[in-house]
Design a protein around this motif. Structure first.
Motif, mmCIF file in Angstrom:
data_model
loop_
_atom_site.group_PDB
_atom_site.id
_atom_site.type_symbol
_atom_site.label_atom_id
_atom_site.label_comp_id
_atom_site.label_asym_id
_atom_site.label_seq_id
_atom_site.Cartn_x
_atom_site.Cartn_y
_atom_site.Cartn_z
ATOM 1 N N PHE A 33 50.039 54.625 45.499
ATOM 2 C CA PHE A 33 50.132 55.154 46.864
ATOM 3 C C PHE A 33 49.098 54.479 47.764
ATOM 4 N N VAL A 34 47.841 54.496 47.326
ATOM 5 C CA VAL A 34 46.774 53.904 48.139
ATOM 6 C C VAL A 34 46.957 52.387 48.254
ATOM 7 N N ALA A 35 47.383 51.749 47.167
ATOM 8 C CA ALA A 35 47.618 50.303 47.220
ATOM 9 C C ALA A 35 48.700 49.960 48.243
ATOM 10 N N PHE A 36 49.754 50.789 48.282
ATOM 11 C CA PHE A 36 50.827 50.551 49.258
ATOM 12 C C PHE A 36 50.302 50.696 50.694
ATOM 13 N N VAL A 37 49.471 51.704 50.932
ATOM 14 C CA VAL A 37 48.898 51.900 52.264
ATOM 15 C C VAL A 37 48.077 50.680 52.674
ATOM 16 N N TRP A 38 47.343 50.106 51.727
ATOM 17 C CA TRP A 38 46.540 48.916 52.039
ATOM 18 C C TRP A 38 47.417 47.687 52.265
ATOM 19 N N LEU A 39 48.520 47.573 51.534
ATOM 20 C CA LEU A 39 49.443 46.466 51.779
ATOM 21 C C LEU A 39 50.057 46.573 53.172
ATOM 22 N N VAL A 40 50.397 47.792 53.575
ATOM 23 C CA VAL A 40 50.913 48.003 54.933
ATOM 24 C C VAL A 40 49.848 47.636 55.958
ATOM 25 N N GLN A 41 48.594 47.961 55.661
ATOM 26 C CA GLN A 41 47.505 47.621 56.583
ATOM 27 C C GLN A 41 47.354 46.111 56.728
ATOM 28 N N LEU A 42 47.491 45.381 55.639
ATOM 29 C CA LEU A 42 47.415 43.917 55.710
ATOM 30 C C LEU A 42 48.511 43.364 56.612
ATOM 31 N N ALA A 43 49.736 43.864 56.430
ATOM 32 C CA ALA A 43 50.843 43.421 57.272
ATOM 33 C C ALA A 43 50.616 43.836 58.721
ATOM 34 N N ASN A 44 50.081 45.016 58.919
ATOM 35 C CA ASN A 44 49.811 45.530 60.258
ATOM 36 C C ASN A 44 48.746 44.678 60.959
ATOM 37 N N PHE A 45 47.694 44.361 60.232
ATOM 38 C CA PHE A 45 46.623 43.524 60.775
ATOM 39 C C PHE A 45 47.139 42.135 61.140
ATOM 40 N N ALA A 46 47.942 41.548 60.256
ATOM 41 C CA ALA A 46 48.486 40.215 60.508
ATOM 42 C C ALA A 46 49.409 40.213 61.723
ATOM 43 N N ASP A 47 49.992 41.371 62.024
ATOM 44 C CA ASP A 47 50.924 41.481 63.150
ATOM 45 C C ASP A 47 50.250 41.990 64.417
ATOM 46 N N GLY A 48 48.909 41.999 64.418
ATOM 47 C CA GLY A 48 48.190 42.463 65.602
ATOM 48 C C GLY A 48 48.352 43.956 65.851
ATOM 49 N N TYR A 49 48.590 44.729 64.776
ATOM 50 C CA TYR A 49 48.760 46.188 64.829
ATOM 51 C C TYR A 49 49.971 46.609 65.653
ATOM 52 N N ASP A 50 50.964 45.735 65.705
ATOM 53 C CA ASP A 50 52.218 46.111 66.359
ATOM 54 C C ASP A 50 52.942 47.221 65.599
ATOM 55 N N LEU A 51 52.764 47.249 64.264
ATOM 56 C CA LEU A 51 53.408 48.313 63.488
ATOM 57 C C LEU A 51 52.900 49.686 63.921
ATOM 58 N N SER A 52 51.588 49.783 64.156
ATOM 59 C CA SER A 52 51.033 51.060 64.611
ATOM 60 C C SER A 52 51.548 51.422 65.996
ATOM 61 N N ARG A 53 51.660 50.426 66.851
ATOM 62 C CA ARG A 53 52.144 50.705 68.206
ATOM 63 C C ARG A 53 53.621 51.076 68.211
ATOM 64 N N ASP A 54 54.384 50.472 67.300
ATOM 65 C CA ASP A 54 55.835 50.689 67.308
ATOM 66 C C ASP A 54 56.278 51.908 66.495
ATOM 67 N N TYR A 55 55.477 52.301 65.495
ATOM 68 C CA TYR A 55 55.926 53.352 64.577
ATOM 69 C C TYR A 55 54.948 54.523 64.479
ATOM 70 N N GLY A 56 54.105 54.695 65.487
ATOM 71 C CA GLY A 56 53.237 55.860 65.541
ATOM 72 C C GLY A 56 53.919 57.028 66.225
ATOM 73 N N VAL A 57 53.263 58.173 66.205
ATOM 74 C CA VAL A 57 53.824 59.393 66.803
ATOM 75 C C VAL A 57 53.304 59.528 68.231
ATOM 76 N N VAL A 58 54.232 59.554 69.190
ATOM 77 C CA VAL A 58 53.909 59.780 70.602
ATOM 78 C C VAL A 58 54.566 61.095 71.006
ATOM 79 N N SER A 59 53.784 61.984 71.586
ATOM 80 C CA SER A 59 54.265 63.343 71.835
ATOM 81 C C SER A 59 55.481 63.385 72.748
ATOM 82 N N ARG A 60 56.451 64.200 72.309
ATOM 83 C CA ARG A 60 57.670 64.513 73.065
ATOM 84 C C ARG A 60 58.477 63.280 73.462
ATOM 85 N N GLU A 61 58.293 62.194 72.764
ATOM 86 C CA GLU A 61 59.133 61.010 72.982
ATOM 87 C C GLU A 61 60.212 61.030 71.897
#
Length: 250
Positions: free
Chosen positions: A31-59
């Motif tokens: 589980f933790v290893a997968f989270v870190w792999l996602v972080q590596l991909a997220n970092f390489a993508d300039g954190y676009d994954l966080s911007r695109d797949y985070g929770v924004v209220s009432r959207e």
């Protein structure tokens, strides 16, 4: 539950506990290893994954992201601060059963994400595994009470005393922290401890015990466990006796 062991056999409960604990270690490591792999991909993508797949209220489009946000983080410090507690509390939540743990994880992710999606007043984009951490924490603290399980109750007391400070980040006032996500995760963990509790039928009576012999008088309702009497099923101390047998103290 009035569980009996054959005379000379090892305690079944402890063997099963060790097997589940071993499985929980591997599950949490993956589980933790997968989270870190996602972080590596997220970092390489300039954190676009966080911007695109985070929770924004009432959207409306962000509502499904309650399931993706726990795997995403905003920076390395963010994921580092979550990884240790995620592994520890996740393991403690999983060592009694991995299938139940996975169901709990889904419930906590939903309650944490929905709390943010419904009640967050700003347009902040919320990601991070801390909602899961708080859910596992709440689950571990109260699980023993609902399951009437001695070991889990003791673990809950220790965790509550050692990590009570976590509750200060589940209330308003900490800048840059989604206290709503923490609170929603905590609530999900408490609810999960009740929903996934061990349901024991009332009046559950085991099969016929061994014939009278050494250590048991004829007509004595106690059961032999490795040659030692234990409380009969339904007795107020039956669960306590089983826990002590699992620990090798009876």
């Amino acid at each position: 539950m009035g569980e009996r062991n054959r005379v000379g056999a090892g305690p079944v409960g402890s063997e099963q506990m060790i097997a589940e604990a071993r499985k929980a270690v591997f599950v949490m490591f993956a589980f933790v290893a997968f989270v870190w792999l996602v972080q590596l991909a997220n970092f390489a993508d300039g954190y676009d994954l966080s911007r695109d797949y985070g929770v924004v209220s009432r959207e409306p489009g962000a509502l499904p992201h309650v399931l993706s946000a726990p795997f995403l983080h905003w920076n390395w410090a963010h994921i580092e601060s979550n990884s240790g507690p995620l592994f520890v509390f996740g393991f403690l939540a999983a060592y009694r059963g991995v299938a139940r743990f996975l169901a709990l994880s889904l419930l906590v992710a939903v309650t944490s994400g929905l709390t943010v999606w419904i009640f967050e007043q700003s347009a902040a984009n919320t990601v991070g595994a801390s909602g899961l951490v708080y859910g596992y924490f709440g689950y571990v603290v109260v699980r023993g009470l609902f399951d009437r399980h001695l070991i889990d109750s003791l673990i809950g007391v220790v965790m509550a005393a050692s990590f009570a400070y976590l509750l200060t980040v589940a209330v308003p006032g900490t800048p840059g922290v989604s206290w709503l996500g923490h609170l929603g995760g905590l609530i999900g963990g408490l609810v999960g401890a009740w929903l996934f509790r061990n349901r024991r039928p009332r009046g559950d009576v085991p099969g016929p015990g061994p014939a009278a012999g050494p250590g048991r008088a004829d007509g004595d309702p106690g059961q032999l466990t490795q040659g030692k009497p234990s409380a009969p099923s339904g007795h107020p101390r039956a669960d306590l006796h089983k826990e002590l047998r699992d620990l090798g103290l009876l």
